[in-house]
Design a protein around this motif. Structure first.
Motif, PDB file in Angstrom:
ATOM      1  N   GLY A  64       1.205 -16.570   2.899  1.00 57.20           N
ATOM      2  CA  GLY A  64      -0.253 -16.628   2.886  1.00 57.20           C
ATOM      3  C   GLY A  64      -0.932 -15.286   3.004  1.00 57.20           C
ATOM      4  N   GLU A  65      -0.503 -14.315   2.186  1.00 55.36           N
ATOM      5  CA  GLU A  65      -1.161 -13.015   2.191  1.00 55.36           C
ATOM      6  C   GLU A  65      -1.488 -12.597   0.770  1.00 55.36           C
ATOM      7  OE1 GLU A  65       1.765 -10.792   4.231  1.00 55.36           O
ATOM      8  OE2 GLU A  65       2.908 -10.295   2.441  1.00 55.36           O
ATOM      9  N   SER A  66      -2.430 -11.659   0.654  1.00 49.19           N
ATOM     10  CA  SER A  66      -2.918 -11.249  -0.656  1.00 49.19           C
ATOM     11  C   SER A  66      -1.837 -10.537  -1.461  1.00 49.19           C
ATOM     12  CB  SER A  66      -4.112 -10.310  -0.480  1.00 49.19           C
ATOM     13  OG  SER A  66      -4.489  -9.732  -1.715  1.00 49.19           O
ATOM     14  N   ALA A  67      -1.810 -10.845  -2.763  1.00 52.22           N
ATOM     15  CA  ALA A  67      -0.894 -10.140  -3.659  1.00 52.22           C
ATOM     16  C   ALA A  67      -1.260  -8.664  -3.749  1.00 52.22           C
ATOM     17  CB  ALA A  67      -0.918 -10.779  -5.048  1.00 52.22           C
ATOM     18  N   GLY A  68      -2.564  -8.356  -3.671  1.00 48.98           N
ATOM     19  CA  GLY A  68      -2.981  -6.973  -3.512  1.00 48.98           C
ATOM     20  C   GLY A  68      -3.527  -6.276  -4.731  1.00 48.98           C
ATOM     21  N   ASN A  69      -4.763  -5.817  -4.629  1.00 47.51           N
ATOM     22  CA  ASN A  69      -5.400  -4.960  -5.629  1.00 47.51           C
ATOM     23  C   ASN A  69      -5.990  -3.766  -4.892  1.00 47.51           C
ATOM     24  OD1 ASN A  69      -5.467  -6.902  -8.116  1.00 47.51           O
ATOM     25  ND2 ASN A  69      -6.256  -8.110  -6.421  1.00 47.51           N
ATOM     26  N   TYR A  70      -5.861  -2.581  -5.482  1.00 45.46           N
ATOM     27  CA  TYR A  70      -6.353  -1.368  -4.834  1.00 45.46           C
ATOM     28  C   TYR A  70      -7.260  -0.573  -5.766  1.00 45.46           C
ATOM     29  CZ  TYR A  70      -3.117  -1.972  -0.967  1.00 45.46           C
ATOM     30  OH  TYR A  70      -2.467  -2.454   0.137  1.00 45.46           O
ATOM     31  N   ARG A  71      -8.251   0.085  -5.164  1.00 46.63           N
ATOM     32  CA  ARG A  71      -9.040   1.055  -5.925  1.00 46.63           C
ATOM     33  C   ARG A  71      -8.654   2.454  -5.467  1.00 46.63           C
ATOM     34  NH1 ARG A  71     -14.624   2.367  -3.470  1.00 46.63           N
ATOM     35  NH2 ARG A  71     -14.565   1.439  -1.393  1.00 46.63           N
ATOM     36  N   GLU A  72      -8.459   3.332  -6.426  1.00 49.44           N
ATOM     37  CA  GLU A  72      -8.138   4.725  -6.143  1.00 49.44           C
ATOM     38  C   GLU A  72      -9.441   5.485  -5.970  1.00 49.44           C
ATOM     39  OE1 GLU A  72      -5.831   8.520  -8.251  1.00 49.44           O
ATOM     40  OE2 GLU A  72      -5.654   6.496  -9.087  1.00 49.44           O
ATOM     41  N   VAL A  73      -9.536   6.259  -4.895  1.00 52.76           N
ATOM     42  CA  VAL A  73     -10.779   6.955  -4.585  1.00 52.76           C
ATOM     43  C   VAL A  73     -10.531   8.451  -4.473  1.00 52.76           C
ATOM     44  CG1 VAL A  73     -11.738   4.945  -3.387  1.00 52.76           C
ATOM     45  CG2 VAL A  73     -10.483   6.682  -2.081  1.00 52.76           C
ATOM     46  N   GLU A  74     -11.619   9.202  -4.640  1.00 51.67           N
ATOM     47  CA  GLU A  74     -11.580  10.655  -4.471  1.00 51.67           C
ATOM     48  C   GLU A  74     -12.914  11.097  -3.898  1.00 51.67           C
ATOM     49  OE1 GLU A  74     -11.160  14.648  -7.254  1.00 51.67           O
ATOM     50  OE2 GLU A  74      -9.944  12.890  -7.742  1.00 51.67           O
ATOM     51  N   ILE A  75     -12.883  12.132  -3.065  1.00 51.17           N
ATOM     52  CA  ILE A  75     -14.115  12.696  -2.524  1.00 51.17           C
ATOM     53  C   ILE A  75     -14.603  13.780  -3.481  1.00 51.17           C
ATOM     54  CG2 ILE A  75     -15.245  13.730  -0.539  1.00 51.17           C
ATOM     55  CD1 ILE A  75     -13.962  11.008   0.015  1.00 51.17           C
ATOM     56  N   LYS A  76     -15.777  13.552  -4.053  1.00 51.63           N
ATOM     57  CA  LYS A  76     -16.398  14.511  -4.976  1.00 51.63           C
ATOM     58  C   LYS A  76     -17.841  14.743  -4.536  1.00 51.63           C
ATOM     59  CE  LYS A  76     -13.723  12.936  -9.004  1.00 51.63           C
ATOM     60  NZ  LYS A  76     -13.804  12.388 -10.391  1.00 51.63           N
ATOM     61  N   TYR A  82      -8.250   1.805 -10.673  1.00 56.42           N
ATOM     62  CA  TYR A  82      -7.778   0.624  -9.950  1.00 56.42           C
ATOM     63  C   TYR A  82      -6.278   0.455 -10.183  1.00 56.42           C
ATOM     64  CZ  TYR A  82     -12.684  -0.521  -9.327  1.00 56.42           C
ATOM     65  OH  TYR A  82     -14.010  -0.469  -8.975  1.00 56.42           O
ATOM     66  N   ARG A  83      -5.601  -0.089  -9.192  1.00 54.98           N
ATOM     67  CA  ARG A  83      -4.150  -0.265  -9.272  1.00 54.98           C
ATOM     68  C   ARG A  83      -3.774  -1.638  -8.765  1.00 54.98           C
ATOM     69  NH1 ARG A  83      -0.945   5.026  -9.820  1.00 54.98           N
ATOM     70  NH2 ARG A  83      -2.628   6.514 -10.154  1.00 54.98           N
ATOM     71  N   PRO A 112      -8.031  -1.423  -0.499  1.00 61.50           N
ATOM     72  CA  PRO A 112      -8.104  -2.660  -1.278  1.00 61.50           C
ATOM     73  C   PRO A 112      -9.423  -2.753  -2.026  1.00 61.50           C
ATOM     74  CG  PRO A 112      -7.172  -3.112   0.863  1.00 61.50           C
ATOM     75  CD  PRO A 112      -7.632  -1.679   0.898  1.00 61.50           C
ATOM     76  N   GLY A 113      -9.357  -3.176  -3.269  1.00 57.70           N
ATOM     77  CA  GLY A 113     -10.561  -3.303  -4.086  1.00 57.70           C
ATOM     78  C   GLY A 113     -10.206  -3.640  -5.512  1.00 57.70           C
ATOM     79  N   THR A 114     -11.184  -4.160  -6.235  1.00 61.15           N
ATOM     80  CA  THR A 114     -10.975  -4.566  -7.608  1.00 61.15           C
ATOM     81  C   THR A 114     -12.272  -4.416  -8.387  1.00 61.15           C
ATOM     82  OG1 THR A 114     -10.452  -6.472  -9.017  1.00 61.15           O
ATOM     83  CG2 THR A 114     -11.433  -6.950  -6.897  1.00 61.15           C
ATOM     84  N   ASP A 115     -12.155  -4.247  -9.684  1.00 64.95           N
ATOM     85  CA  ASP A 115     -13.339  -4.205 -10.548  1.00 64.95           C
ATOM     86  C   ASP A 115     -13.539  -5.542 -11.242  1.00 64.95           C
ATOM     87  OD1 ASP A 115     -11.132  -4.087 -12.161  1.00 64.95           O
ATOM     88  OD2 ASP A 115     -11.892  -2.501 -13.472  1.00 64.95           O
ATOM     89  N   GLN A 119       0.822  -1.213   0.000  1.00 62.58           N
ATOM     90  CA  GLN A 119       0.000   0.000   0.000  1.00 62.58           C
ATOM     91  C   GLN A 119       0.853   1.259   0.000  1.00 62.58           C
ATOM     92  OE1 GLN A 119      -3.825   2.155   2.135  1.00 62.58           O
ATOM     93  NE2 GLN A 119      -2.843   0.482   3.228  1.00 62.58           N
ATOM     94  N   GLY A 120       1.982   1.226   0.694  1.00 56.07           N
ATOM     95  CA  GLY A 120       2.854   2.393   0.706  1.00 56.07           C
ATOM     96  C   GLY A 120       3.327   2.773  -0.682  1.00 56.07           C
ATOM     97  N   VAL A 121       3.649   1.775  -1.493  1.00 53.56           N
ATOM     98  CA  VAL A 121       4.087   2.025  -2.872  1.00 53.56           C
ATOM     99  C   VAL A 121       2.929   2.557  -3.713  1.00 53.56           C
ATOM    100  CG1 VAL A 121       4.992   0.958  -4.965  1.00 53.56           C
ATOM    101  CG2 VAL A 121       5.906   0.289  -2.727  1.00 53.56           C
ATOM    102  N   VAL A 122       1.752   1.935  -3.574  1.00 53.18           N
ATOM    103  CA  VAL A 122       0.576   2.372  -4.340  1.00 53.18           C
ATOM    104  C   VAL A 122       0.218   3.813  -3.988  1.00 53.18           C
ATOM    105  CG1 VAL A 122      -1.894   2.001  -4.682  1.00 53.18           C
ATOM    106  CG2 VAL A 122      -0.328   0.046  -4.635  1.00 53.18           C
ATOM    107  N   MET A 123       0.233   4.148  -2.698  1.00 50.30           N
ATOM    108  CA  MET A 123      -0.096   5.506  -2.271  1.00 50.30           C
ATOM    109  C   MET A 123       0.917   6.505  -2.811  1.00 50.30           C
ATOM    110  SD  MET A 123      -1.248   6.838   1.477  1.00 50.30           S
ATOM    111  CE  MET A 123       0.143   6.147   2.389  1.00 50.30           C
TER     112      MET A 123
END
Length: 395
Positions: A373-385, A394-395, A277-280, A152-156
């Motif tokens: 035994g941990e998730s490889a990781g998918n992220y959704r990018e969000v914004e407050i609008k 998504y990342r 974390p999130g995915t489409d 998450q640190g890298v994604v952020m």
């Protein structure tokens, strides 16, 4: 805590939870922060896990008709002693056969090392993200469907850089989660050429954060990264920053992402952004169709469904509800090879395993377990609008 309308299937599964388990009935602990600084997120996580439990129980296909009940226990998110006592009750009194949880990293670590490991109990966390959990001595009993904050640190960092910001101030909640994420982010951001003007902790539960905000403002920065909790100090740091004019744009990691924050802060939060974390994926859409009475798009709701599903599918693969047996099949059912299994298809997965076949559980969060035994990781990018939490990629 918000009242929830839980689907009839889940309600039926939860009925009579306090009764003693029979030979053809097992219990799964839902061990999450029912109170505390993540309460608004757990309001969607717990029913997410219970949806998978009810689906398996209603199928009648687990180990020749074994039924499953969910038993809730409160981690509090912040009190390690209370969390350890709660999971001990699940194991010794309720006699659970597996545990979905914990949620926050500190209480998860305490419950795992103090209680779960000594008792040989499998835990699959949907939201404990501290990098330290990757190397904890767990005897092969601990897994997580949420990715480590090392990722998450890298994604952020990537999201902030892509938006053109090069200089940030950083505050984190003073615990395992906050410190782990803050350190991971700072390392990634500085490696990418950015500057962290200050990396300072804050405590949860304070009425006044003006001193902390004053120090952040003095250090400077174009925006403020808030690695905190949505219902506690993180929200307080944002409100104090706005009240004093110290910062007007905030970066929101997973512990800060939820509808409760824009509802509490109002239009001043518009333009702030972050990730969770999130995915489409196809599985995410199928989970949304299953959900009744809770927000399936809320952070970690999908991961909670997947954590419960993995426990039950691993039991079927091992032919046993004994954690010492099925801990060795969790990775097998989570990854290829095998037929892909999605939300709503748990009965199908149980049938395949009963027949000696293999499955690749994709689930609601596009599950792939790596390492210990941990998730490889998918992220959704969000914004407050417009005071709404909006997914922008998504990342």
């Amino acid at each position: 805590m918000n009242r929830l309308i839980i689907s009839a299937a889940v309600a039926a599964s939860l009925a009579g939870t306090a009764g003693a388990a029979s030979a053809d009935e097992i219990k799964i602990g839902v061990f999450l922060g029912l109170t505390g600084p993540l309460e608004s997120l757990v309001a969607n996580m717990a029913p997410g896990a219970e949806t998978a439990i009810a689906e398996v129980s209603a199928s009648g296909k687990l180990l020749e008709g074994t039924t499953v009940q969910a038993v809730r226990a409160d981690t509090t998110c912040i009190d390690a002693a209370a969390a350890s006592a709660a999971i001990e009750r699940l194991i010794t009194v309720e006699k659970v056969s597996g545990v979905v949880g914990g949620d926050c990293s500190g209480v998860t670590t305490a419950a795992l090392t103090n209680v779960a490991v000594p008792n040989g109990m499998v835990m699959i966390s949907p939201s404990a993200t501290s990098p330290a959990l990757s190397t904890v001595e767990d005897n092969g009993l601990f897994f997580r469907t949420a990715p480590s904050d090392a990722r998450q640190g890298v994604v952020m960092s990537d999201i902030i850089m892509d938006r053109g910001f090069k200089e940030v101030a950083l505050t984190y909640t003073n615990n395992d989660y906050g410190k782990g994420l803050a350190d991971s982010f700072q390392a990634a951001f500085e490696e990418a050429g950015g500057t962290v003007t200050i990396n300072a902790s804050h405590e949860d539960g304070k009425a006044d954060y003006s001193a902390e905000v004053g120090a952040l403002a003095a250090a400077g920065g174009e925006i403020l990264v808030v690695a905190g909790y949505i219902d506690q100090g993180g929200k307080g740091m944002i409100q104090s920053s706005l009240d004093t004019g110290a910062f007007d744009t905030f970066v929101l990691p997973d512990g800060m992402v939820g509808t409760a924050l824009p509802e509490a802060i109002g239009p001043d939060l518009n333009g702030s952004f972050g990730q969770a974390p999130g995915t489409d994926s196809e599985g995410a859409g199928m989970f949304n169709e299953l959900a009744e009475g809770f927000d399936s798009t809320s952070p970690f709701a999908a991961e909670s469904y997947d954590a419960a599903a993995l426990i039950l599918l691993a039991m079927q693969a091992a032919g046993s509800t004994d954690p010492q047996q099925y801990k060795d099949t969790v990775m097998d059912v989570a990854n290829a090879p095998g037929e892909k299994i999605f939300p709503g298809e748990l009965g199908k997965g149980l049938e395949i395993l009963a027949g000696g076949g293999e499955i690749d559980y994709v689930g609601a969060s596009n599950v792939e377990l790596i390492g210990a035994g941990e998730s490889a990781g998918n992220y959704r990018e969000v914004e407050i609008k417009d005071q709404q939490l909006t997914t922008v990629g998504y990342r």
